[in-house]
Write a protein that holds these residues in place. Structure first.
Motif, PDB file in Angstrom:
ATOM      1  N   VAL A 168     -66.209  57.261  32.255  1.00 21.49           N
ATOM      2  CA  VAL A 168     -66.439  57.023  30.577  1.00 21.49           C
ATOM      3  C   VAL A 168     -67.986  58.334  29.445  1.00 21.49           C
ATOM      4  N   ILE A 169     -67.545  59.081  28.939  1.00 18.09           N
ATOM      5  CA  ILE A 169     -68.598  58.932  28.604  1.00 18.09           C
ATOM      6  C   ILE A 169     -69.113  58.867  27.192  1.00 18.09           C
ATOM      7  N   ARG A 170     -70.436  58.226  27.717  1.00 12.91           N
ATOM      8  CA  ARG A 170     -71.052  57.763  26.343  1.00 12.91           C
ATOM      9  C   ARG A 170     -71.863  58.448  25.853  1.00 12.91           C
ATOM     10  N   PRO A 171     -72.155  59.478  24.553  1.00 16.82           N
ATOM     11  CA  PRO A 171     -73.279  59.756  23.955  1.00 16.82           C
ATOM     12  C   PRO A 171     -74.723  59.722  23.808  1.00 16.82           C
ATOM     13  N   GLU A 172     -74.211  58.603  23.919  1.00 18.57           N
ATOM     14  CA  GLU A 172     -75.875  57.792  23.899  1.00 18.57           C
ATOM     15  C   GLU A 172     -76.720  57.941  25.157  1.00 18.57           C
ATOM     16  N   GLU A 173     -75.874  57.361  26.274  1.00 18.41           N
ATOM     17  CA  GLU A 173     -76.588  57.671  27.633  1.00 18.41           C
ATOM     18  C   GLU A 173     -76.068  59.361  28.569  1.00 18.41           C
ATOM     19  N   THR A 174     -75.512  59.610  28.286  1.00 19.41           N
ATOM     20  CA  THR A 174     -74.937  61.377  28.303  1.00 19.41           C
ATOM     21  C   THR A 174     -74.433  62.080  28.035  1.00 19.41           C
ATOM     22  N   PRO A 175     -75.867  62.161  26.880  1.00 16.56           N
ATOM     23  CA  PRO A 175     -75.963  62.984  26.231  1.00 16.56           C
ATOM     24  C   PRO A 175     -75.760  64.806  26.144  1.00 16.56           C
ATOM     25  N   ASN A 176     -75.967  65.075  27.849  1.00 17.80           N
ATOM     26  CA  ASN A 176     -75.751  66.492  28.311  1.00 17.80           C
ATOM     27  C   ASN A 176     -75.001  66.579  29.038  1.00 17.80           C
ATOM     28  N   HIS A 207     -65.135  55.432  17.184  1.00 20.03           N
ATOM     29  CA  HIS A 207     -64.171  55.517  19.088  1.00 20.03           C
ATOM     30  C   HIS A 207     -65.596  55.118  19.056  1.00 20.03           C
ATOM     31  N   PHE A 208     -65.620  53.726  19.647  1.00 21.90           N
ATOM     32  CA  PHE A 208     -65.763  52.971  18.949  1.00 21.90           C
ATOM     33  C   PHE A 208     -67.117  52.627  17.986  1.00 21.90           C
ATOM     34  N   PRO A 209     -66.468  51.948  17.096  1.00 22.71           N
ATOM     35  CA  PRO A 209     -67.770  50.656  16.542  1.00 22.71           C
ATOM     36  C   PRO A 209     -68.747  50.281  17.592  1.00 22.71           C
ATOM     37  N   GLY A 210     -69.851  50.322  16.980  1.00 23.98           N
ATOM     38  CA  GLY A 210     -71.621  50.023  18.055  1.00 23.98           C
ATOM     39  C   GLY A 210     -70.347  49.560  19.653  1.00 23.98           C
ATOM     40  N   GLU A 211     -70.060  51.086  20.654  1.00 25.43           N
ATOM     41  CA  GLU A 211     -69.434  50.990  21.418  1.00 25.43           C
ATOM     42  C   GLU A 211     -69.266  52.505  21.980  1.00 25.43           C
ATOM     43  N   PRO A 212     -69.776  53.457  21.598  1.00 26.86           N
ATOM     44  CA  PRO A 212     -69.400  55.099  21.676  1.00 26.86           C
ATOM     45  C   PRO A 212     -68.951  55.182  23.072  1.00 26.86           C
ATOM     46  N   ILE A 213     -67.678  56.289  22.539  1.00 29.65           N
ATOM     47  CA  ILE A 213     -67.024  57.218  23.991  1.00 29.65           C
ATOM     48  C   ILE A 213     -66.360  58.202  23.358  1.00 29.65           C
ATOM     49  N   THR A 214     -66.544  59.045  23.756  1.00 36.95           N
ATOM     50  CA  THR A 214     -66.377  60.963  23.985  1.00 36.95           C
ATOM     51  C   THR A 214     -64.394  60.539  24.187  1.00 36.95           C
ATOM     52  N   PRO A 215     -63.803  60.516  23.297  1.00 40.76           N
ATOM     53  CA  PRO A 215     -62.814  60.386  22.915  1.00 40.76           C
ATOM     54  C   PRO A 215     -61.714  61.447  23.966  1.00 40.76           C
ATOM     55  N   PRO A 247     -74.701  62.352  18.760  1.00 40.96           N
ATOM     56  CA  PRO A 247     -73.848  60.837  19.018  1.00 40.96           C
ATOM     57  C   PRO A 247     -73.969  60.691  17.112  1.00 40.96           C
ATOM     58  N   ALA A 248     -74.530  61.036  16.446  1.00 36.49           N
ATOM     59  CA  ALA A 248     -74.327  61.167  15.207  1.00 36.49           C
ATOM     60  C   ALA A 248     -72.805  61.743  14.158  1.00 36.49           C
ATOM     61  N   CYS A 249     -72.368  61.757  15.592  1.00 35.04           N
ATOM     62  CA  CYS A 249     -70.866  62.596  14.715  1.00 35.04           C
ATOM     63  C   CYS A 249     -69.628  61.452  14.248  1.00 35.04           C
ATOM     64  N   SER A 250     -69.284  61.803  13.300  1.00 41.27           N
ATOM     65  CA  SER A 250     -68.040  60.436  13.019  1.00 41.27           C
ATOM     66  C   SER A 250     -67.400  60.156  13.345  1.00 41.27           C
ATOM     67  N   ILE A 251     -67.127  60.863  14.732  1.00 40.88           N
ATOM     68  CA  ILE A 251     -65.568  60.690  15.625  1.00 40.88           C
ATOM     69  C   ILE A 251     -66.171  59.229  16.081  1.00 40.88           C
ATOM     70  N   ILE A 295     -60.898  72.881  35.551  1.00 33.70           N
ATOM     71  CA  ILE A 295     -62.151  72.637  34.492  1.00 33.70           C
ATOM     72  C   ILE A 295     -63.070  71.830  35.209  1.00 33.70           C
ATOM     73  N   MET A 296     -64.199  71.132  35.097  1.00 32.71           N
ATOM     74  CA  MET A 296     -64.268  70.095  36.128  1.00 32.71           C
ATOM     75  C   MET A 296     -65.615  70.461  34.784  1.00 32.71           C
ATOM     76  N   VAL A 297     -66.239  68.805  33.995  1.00 33.06           N
ATOM     77  CA  VAL A 297     -67.036  68.083  32.909  1.00 33.06           C
ATOM     78  C   VAL A 297     -68.203  67.449  33.939  1.00 33.06           C
ATOM     79  N   GLU A 298     -68.985  67.770  34.075  1.00 35.44           N
ATOM     80  CA  GLU A 298     -69.801  67.264  34.925  1.00 35.44           C
ATOM     81  C   GLU A 298     -70.870  66.845  34.069  1.00 35.44           C
ATOM     82  N   HIS A 299     -71.644  65.814  34.569  1.00 36.99           N
ATOM     83  CA  HIS A 299     -73.254  65.641  34.545  1.00 36.99           C
ATOM     84  C   HIS A 299     -74.485  65.390  35.417  1.00 36.99           C
TER      85      HIS A 299
END
Length: 124
Positions: free
Chosen positions: A77-85, A36-44, A28-32, A105-109
């Protein structure tokens, strides 16, 4: 741009028959995430594709370039703070002619689908 060790870290890679699973931790500390997006980061979505390409290249021991995206479906939506793995599940890896590789490929949590990808890559 390589995202490994910046946007994500590969924690574990396992094979079961023709299938592979790659467990990653998002950073979650990555500059991306600051853009994307300030205060509400989601994985592009583009980053999810790049990660899949990098992991497939790691599985095949060969750098790859995406040449054709057949299908991409984002279901959450993949939020790194909520879904880091997250886990990238490679179910169909098929080597084709002209140094091409097709993959699904399937991306899962926690077995919950987040994104599905079907693409073709070319070995560099």
């Amino acid at each position: 741009m390589i995202l490994r060790d910046d946007l994500y870290i590969l924690d574990k890679k396992t094979q079961a028959g023709d299938s592979w699973q790659c467990q990653v931790t998002l950073n979650p500390a990555c500059s991306i995430y600051q853009a994307h997006f300030p205060g509400e980061p989601i994985t592009p979505g583009a980053c999810l594709l790049q990660i899949a390409k990098e992991l497939l290249g790691d599985i095949l021991h060969h750098p790859l370039e995406i040449v054709y995206i057949k299908d991409v479906k984002f279901t959450s939506v993949i939020r790194p703070e909520e879904t880091p793995n997250v886990t990238y599940c490679f179910s169909h890896i098929e080597e084709a002619g002209d140094n091409e590789v097709k993959a699904k490929i399937m991306v899962e949590h926690e077995s919950h689908p987040l994104c599905s990808i079907a693409f073709t890559c070319k070995k560099c």
